[in-house]
Structure formats: C-alpha cells, structure tokens
Design a protein around this motif. Sequence first.
Motif, PDB file in Angstrom:
ATOM      1  N   ILE A  39       0.697  -0.935   0.020  1.00 10.02           N
ATOM      2  CA  ILE A  39       0.148  -0.137  -0.187  1.00 10.02           C
ATOM      3  C   ILE A  39       0.998   1.052   0.000  1.00 10.02           C
ATOM      4  O   ILE A  39       1.770   1.377   0.856  1.00 10.02           O
ATOM      5  CB  ILE A  39      -0.924   0.119   1.178  1.00 10.02           C
ATOM      6  CG1 ILE A  39      -1.701  -1.250   1.274  1.00 10.02           C
ATOM      7  CG2 ILE A  39      -1.664   1.246   1.137  1.00 10.02           C
ATOM      8  CD1 ILE A  39      -2.484  -1.335   2.735  1.00 10.02           C
ATOM      9  N   CYS A  40       0.808   1.900  -0.794  1.00  7.49           N
ATOM     10  CA  CYS A  40       1.636   3.149  -1.070  1.00  7.49           C
ATOM     11  C   CYS A  40       1.555   4.142   0.012  1.00  7.49           C
ATOM     12  O   CYS A  40       0.157   4.432   0.402  1.00  7.49           O
ATOM     13  CB  CYS A  40       1.426   3.915  -2.449  1.00  7.49           C
ATOM     14  SG  CYS A  40       2.103   5.504  -2.434  1.00  7.49           S
ATOM     15  N   LYS A  41       2.474   4.557   0.932  1.00  4.43           N
ATOM     16  CA  LYS A  41       2.215   5.340   1.949  1.00  4.43           C
ATOM     17  C   LYS A  41       1.972   6.756   1.713  1.00  4.43           C
ATOM     18  O   LYS A  41       1.301   7.488   2.489  1.00  4.43           O
ATOM     19  CB  LYS A  41       3.722   5.497   2.719  1.00  4.43           C
ATOM     20  CG  LYS A  41       4.083   4.137   3.324  1.00  4.43           C
ATOM     21  CD  LYS A  41       3.664   3.916   4.588  1.00  4.43           C
ATOM     22  CE  LYS A  41       4.268   2.818   5.243  1.00  4.43           C
ATOM     23  NZ  LYS A  41       3.498   2.018   6.242  1.00  4.43           N
ATOM     24  N   LYS A  42       1.996   6.992   0.505  1.00  6.84           N
ATOM     25  CA  LYS A  42       1.687   8.646  -0.018  1.00  6.84           C
ATOM     26  C   LYS A  42       0.276   8.378  -0.792  1.00  6.84           C
ATOM     27  O   LYS A  42      -0.403   9.507  -0.153  1.00  6.84           O
ATOM     28  CB  LYS A  42       2.635   8.853  -1.179  1.00  6.84           C
ATOM     29  CG  LYS A  42       3.744   9.533  -0.674  1.00  6.84           C
ATOM     30  CD  LYS A  42       3.798  11.038  -0.538  1.00  6.84           C
ATOM     31  CE  LYS A  42       4.783  11.514   0.328  1.00  6.84           C
ATOM     32  NZ  LYS A  42       6.113  12.184  -0.490  1.00  6.84           N
ATOM     33  N   CYS A  43      -0.301   7.535  -1.496  1.00  7.74           N
ATOM     34  CA  CYS A  43      -1.473   7.730  -2.152  1.00  7.74           C
ATOM     35  C   CYS A  43      -2.283   6.447  -2.006  1.00  7.74           C
ATOM     36  O   CYS A  43      -3.337   6.562  -2.438  1.00  7.74           O
ATOM     37  CB  CYS A  43      -1.318   7.951  -3.712  1.00  7.74           C
ATOM     38  SG  CYS A  43      -0.872   6.503  -4.688  1.00  7.74           S
ATOM     39  N   GLY A  44      -1.856   5.582  -1.389  1.00  9.06           N
ATOM     40  CA  GLY A  44      -2.753   4.333  -0.942  1.00  9.06           C
ATOM     41  C   GLY A  44      -2.915   3.284  -1.972  1.00  9.06           C
ATOM     42  O   GLY A  44      -3.461   2.282  -2.124  1.00  9.06           O
ATOM     43  N   HIS A  45      -2.198   3.452  -3.205  1.00  7.83           N
ATOM     44  CA  HIS A  45      -2.352   2.644  -4.409  1.00  7.83           C
ATOM     45  C   HIS A  45      -1.646   1.253  -3.997  1.00  7.83           C
ATOM     46  O   HIS A  45      -0.725   1.334  -3.487  1.00  7.83           O
ATOM     47  CB  HIS A  45      -1.568   3.232  -5.627  1.00  7.83           C
ATOM     48  CG  HIS A  45      -1.662   2.650  -6.768  1.00  7.83           C
ATOM     49  ND1 HIS A  45      -2.992   2.289  -7.464  1.00  7.83           N
ATOM     50  CD2 HIS A  45      -0.879   2.332  -7.686  1.00  7.83           C
ATOM     51  CE1 HIS A  45      -3.100   1.986  -8.630  1.00  7.83           C
ATOM     52  NE2 HIS A  45      -1.543   1.678  -8.863  1.00  7.83           N
ATOM     53  N   ASN A  46      -2.144   0.241  -4.775  1.00  8.01           N
ATOM     54  CA  ASN A  46      -1.569  -1.233  -4.427  1.00  8.01           C
ATOM     55  C   ASN A  46      -0.554  -1.667  -5.407  1.00  8.01           C
ATOM     56  O   ASN A  46      -0.086  -2.699  -5.058  1.00  8.01           O
ATOM     57  CB  ASN A  46      -2.936  -2.237  -4.539  1.00  8.01           C
ATOM     58  CG  ASN A  46      -3.862  -1.791  -3.276  1.00  8.01           C
ATOM     59  OD1 ASN A  46      -4.877  -1.466  -3.661  1.00  8.01           O
ATOM     60  ND2 ASN A  46      -3.211  -2.009  -1.903  1.00  8.01           N
ATOM     61  N   ARG A  58       8.459   1.207  -5.714  1.00 13.29           N
ATOM     62  CA  ARG A  58       7.919   2.513  -6.318  1.00 13.29           C
ATOM     63  C   ARG A  58       6.620   2.094  -6.899  1.00 13.29           C
ATOM     64  O   ARG A  58       6.194   1.556  -7.369  1.00 13.29           O
ATOM     65  CB  ARG A  58       8.806   2.719  -7.461  1.00 13.29           C
ATOM     66  CG  ARG A  58       8.315   4.155  -7.934  1.00 13.29           C
ATOM     67  CD  ARG A  58       8.986   4.271  -9.467  1.00 13.29           C
ATOM     68  NE  ARG A  58      10.349   4.620  -9.696  1.00 13.29           N
ATOM     69  CZ  ARG A  58      10.705   5.716  -9.690  1.00 13.29           C
ATOM     70  NH1 ARG A  58      10.068   6.955  -9.941  1.00 13.29           N
ATOM     71  NH2 ARG A  58      12.008   6.119  -9.803  1.00 13.29           N
ATOM     72  N   CYS A  59       5.600   3.230  -6.266  1.00  7.66           N
ATOM     73  CA  CYS A  59       4.320   3.183  -6.328  1.00  7.66           C
ATOM     74  C   CYS A  59       4.078   3.508  -8.104  1.00  7.66           C
ATOM     75  O   CYS A  59       4.662   4.680  -8.451  1.00  7.66           O
ATOM     76  CB  CYS A  59       3.479   4.327  -5.584  1.00  7.66           C
ATOM     77  SG  CYS A  59       1.779   4.615  -6.143  1.00  7.66           S
ATOM     78  N   THR A  60       3.253   2.794  -8.637  1.00  8.88           N
ATOM     79  CA  THR A  60       2.988   2.992 -10.067  1.00  8.88           C
ATOM     80  C   THR A  60       2.167   4.044 -10.231  1.00  8.88           C
ATOM     81  O   THR A  60       2.081   4.514 -11.738  1.00  8.88           O
ATOM     82  CB  THR A  60       2.645   1.631 -10.687  1.00  8.88           C
ATOM     83  OG1 THR A  60       1.145   1.343 -10.123  1.00  8.88           O
ATOM     84  CG2 THR A  60       3.610   0.590 -10.839  1.00  8.88           C
ATOM     85  N   ARG A  61       1.541   4.528  -9.540  1.00  6.13           N
ATOM     86  CA  ARG A  61       0.636   5.630  -9.719  1.00  6.13           C
ATOM     87  C   ARG A  61       1.356   7.197  -9.280  1.00  6.13           C
ATOM     88  O   ARG A  61       1.608   7.688 -10.292  1.00  6.13           O
ATOM     89  CB  ARG A  61      -0.773   5.649  -8.840  1.00  6.13           C
ATOM     90  CG  ARG A  61      -1.651   6.800  -9.238  1.00  6.13           C
ATOM     91  CD  ARG A  61      -3.181   6.573  -8.948  1.00  6.13           C
ATOM     92  NE  ARG A  61      -3.217   6.361  -7.279  1.00  6.13           N
ATOM     93  CZ  ARG A  61      -4.355   6.045  -6.834  1.00  6.13           C
ATOM     94  NH1 ARG A  61      -5.169   5.393  -7.435  1.00  6.13           N
ATOM     95  NH2 ARG A  61      -4.487   6.175  -5.538  1.00  6.13           N
ATOM     96  N   CYS A  62       1.803   7.153  -8.223  1.00  5.26           N
ATOM     97  CA  CYS A  62       2.404   8.455  -7.947  1.00  5.26           C
ATOM     98  C   CYS A  62       3.810   8.532  -7.940  1.00  5.26           C
ATOM     99  O   CYS A  62       4.455   9.589  -7.605  1.00  5.26           O
ATOM    100  CB  CYS A  62       1.955   8.865  -6.402  1.00  5.26           C
ATOM    101  SG  CYS A  62       2.618   8.237  -5.167  1.00  5.26           S
ATOM    102  N   LYS A  63       4.525   7.676  -8.143  1.00  6.38           N
ATOM    103  CA  LYS A  63       5.957   7.285  -8.621  1.00  6.38           C
ATOM    104  C   LYS A  63       6.682   7.441  -7.031  1.00  6.38           C
ATOM    105  O   LYS A  63       7.844   7.456  -6.956  1.00  6.38           O
ATOM    106  CB  LYS A  63       6.407   8.054  -9.249  1.00  6.38           C
ATOM    107  CG  LYS A  63       5.811   8.351 -10.725  1.00  6.38           C
ATOM    108  CD  LYS A  63       5.923   7.164 -11.622  1.00  6.38           C
ATOM    109  CE  LYS A  63       5.175   7.016 -12.823  1.00  6.38           C
ATOM    110  NZ  LYS A  63       4.304   5.814 -13.310  1.00  6.38           N
TER     111      LYS A  63
HETATM  112 ZN   LIG Z   1       1.411   6.256  -4.487  1.00  2.00          ZN
END
Ligand SMILES: [Zn+2]
Length: 301
Positions: A39-46, A58-63
Amino acid sequence: MFKGINSIDFSNYFSNYFSNNEICLEYIANIKWSDSNFICKKCGHNNYCKGKKKYNRRCTRCKYDESPTAKTMFERIDFDLVKAFHFLYRLSVKKKGMSSYELANEFTLSQKTCWTFRNKVQFAMKSSENYPLEKFVDVDEFLVGGPEKGKRGRSHGKKKLVIIALERTKSGGFGRSYSRMIERSSTKEFRPFFESHISKNAKIRTDKWTAYTPLIDYYPNLEQIDSDNGLNFRELHIQIMNFKGWLRGIHHHCDEKYMQGYLDEYNFRFNRRNHLDSIFHKLVKRMTLKYRAKDSAVESN
Ligand SMILES: [Zn+2]
C-alpha cells in the motif's frame, strides 16, 4: 526469516548472518511487505514496481519511491543497520542487560546515540495490552530509585512508585508480568492498570491496602490477604528484586520520565524468556511496523 537458536553458538551465528546492511534491509523489507500487500504510503495505491535501490518499491501511480526503512523505527537512525540489529540482539536476548555506557563502548557510538536508540526500542517493547494476565495473578506496588524509605499514601520523595502484576503457577512457578509507573497507591490509578493487563476472570491476590478493595466490583475473583511482609507473595517479591537488581546493573540514575521504558524493556524480555529463538524477530517486527510519527522527519519528497 532468521530463526535463532538458543545456544552458546547463537551469538556467533547471529554475527555471521547479519554481517552487512543489505541483509538487514532485506530482512526489514520482508517484514514490511510480507504479504505482498503493498500500500503506497503516499497515495494508498496497491501496485508497485522496482524502486531506485534494491528492495525499494515504487508506486506505479504517484511514483513515490519507498525504502524498506521508510516509516519504520529504523528510519533516520544515524548508524548502520548492522549495528542496529546487533543492538536489538543485545537488548532482547541478553539476560543481564547492558547499560548505555556498555552499549556505546561495544558499538563505538556516543552514549547519547545509544540512549536515544534504546528509548525507541523501549517504545517498540511496550505491551500491546492484547494479552491480559490470566489464572493466578498477584499484584503489589514497590518503590524504585532514590534513597528514602517511602510510606504508602504519603509522598515518596525521589522514589518512583510502580504497580506490578505477576502470573504465578500453582506449583510456585512464574508466568508473565507487567508493571507501570503510578503517582500514588490509589484505586483511580490501580484500575486502568488492571484493565490494561489483567483478565476479569483471573484469580487475583493483593494485600489488604484499602485502595484495592473497590476493584472487587470489577474483578469478582480478587482476594485480599495479609502480606506478612511479602512472605505471602513470594514469587512477586522475587520478581521485584530481580527487576531492581537488573536496573541497578544497567542504570544508576533513571530519570522518572524514562522509568516506564525500563519497565517495558524488562517485561518484554521476561515475558518471552522461554521463546528466545523468536524474540529478536518479534522485536524487529515491532520496530518495522510500530511506526510513530516523531521518528520520521517531514518527507522532503
Ligand atoms: Zn503512490
């Protein structure tokens, strides 16, 4: 996962196993993302992909590129992870405990650095309060620190008052134990401690101090007996003596506001003394997952 072995070789084995920062980082990463539930700590993306460094994600949404230590109690420590792991090993496995002075010498760190890190570790060692004491539980208070002899219900000078509960087995053995600093021996302060650490069904014994009596309303199996100068609470008084001896050995002047940390450290180890093979792993797990905001600076991104 590292599985310790409870033997003389353990220390050597441990040293060989955790010999570089990378293996420590991998160990933390495995705990942090163990279930692959990123779970991305910044935006919650999986969804994630490989980050800048090995073990980063690395989060694929917010990088956002997250390291294994980000938002853990290993974040922002100013010495390497190998030292941190060996430090945790000493605090969790060594029965005798070590003073900040001894730790500083062993790890060639300043006493202040050791002390600050130990303070963090003690926070990780704090009881979850999820496993209250059961069956037979003795409760009493004792004083630590300072030279004056205190009297109950009165000012106790520089000494600090601690309430302690200990499980005992029918055959005179020891179960688990918890303790907490309190201001005075009053029902008002006893009750939250009972609620945090003792099961409602436990067979509790206290001495005849009146502040325990109202607790019978909430703990029907509470019995008040004559202490006979502690003789009737043999196991509990051995436990108190052991704690005091341990504290004397590692710490001569313990500021009141840090006493709870030492109680937590002692209880954490004591309550896991029969599981030394997993105690280190449990501590690293807590350091990784029990994040507290003040360990981390504001993210610079
Ligand atoms: Zn993110």
